[in-house]
Design an enzyme around this catalytic site. Sequence first.
Site, PDB file in Angstrom:
ATOM      1  N   ASP A 229     -42.641 -21.118  32.391  1.00  5.23           N
ATOM      2  CA  ASP A 229     -41.890 -21.871  33.388  1.00  5.23           C
ATOM      3  C   ASP A 229     -40.799 -22.665  32.680  1.00  5.23           C
ATOM      4  O   ASP A 229     -41.077 -23.362  31.695  1.00  5.23           O
ATOM      5  CB  ASP A 229     -42.805 -22.810  34.162  1.00  5.23           C
TER       6      ASP A 229
ATOM      7  N   GLU B 135     -46.226 -17.195  46.476  1.00  9.10           N
ATOM      8  CA  GLU B 135     -46.940 -18.421  46.138  1.00  9.10           C
ATOM      9  C   GLU B 135     -47.868 -18.740  47.298  1.00  9.10           C
ATOM     10  O   GLU B 135     -47.422 -19.000  48.414  1.00  9.10           O
ATOM     11  CB  GLU B 135     -45.945 -19.564  45.912  1.00  9.10           C
TER      12      GLU B 135
END
Length: 288
Positions: free
Chosen positions: A21, A134
């Site tokens: 990330d 997600e």
Amino acid sequence: VGLQFEIVNLMQNIRIIPRLDIKGPNLVKGIHLEGLRVLGDPVEFAKYYYENGADELIYQDVVASLYERNSLHELVSKTAKEIFIPFTVGGGLRTIEDIRSMLRAGADKVSINTAAIKEPSFIKKAANISVAIEAIKNSDGNYYAYTDNGREETWKDVVNWARSVEELGAGEIIITSVDKEGTARGFDIDLIKKITSAVSIPVIAHGGASDLQNIEEAIIEGDASALAIASIFHYETIKKVKGTMGNNYEGNSAFRDSGKEFSIINTCDITKVKEYLKGKSIPCRPIN
């Protein structure tokens, strides 16, 4: 049918994919995709993972939705010169030109989430891309798709959405359990199984990897084709690459500089994961 799919899946090499990330120039890590801590230079981590057996890498721009653009082009270009394995980039890619630009920068593949939710036909236009989902489990027991790093609800049922994604031409699905992400409390096997049972394209499971047994469960019980792993790799790798990193960091780097261990994480490396899987007769690609 379930047994047949499991056998077919296990005949294929399981891909082990570090997920990085990114916020600005930094590799970051949070819990439930929030509370980001700076860990270091993503290029150094990527190079280490490449040299130590990663099958692929994922770069995810975690603030791209906030700024409505992906700002990883320079970082992707630098990384592509250091690694020679498939390399997926996600976050903020909303047009065909965005995708072309990222591929020109050095990415091998791209993943989209928000753009797919807002305009499902974009999946068909982009062709054979990865679609990121997600997922958060609602109080009614069902899983719903979110965007913007788990912040924006869509009320799309993830199983139905996964089926639509496949029908529109996605090449694979990256399913993230936001509830589990960064917690090191184990993959959400129920979520993974729901997705893999609904589609025939490869499914990359992400969020919550805790230990070797849990990784095995995601493959055997969840039927995942690949695993995207962050915390247990990053908090091990930081010990190996910290000496090679400079100090050009922004944001919350106090933890990285403290030398403390993140006590809830049982760290391990890619070699250990692959050795464990091979010991369980689960095929994975050899480490060069």
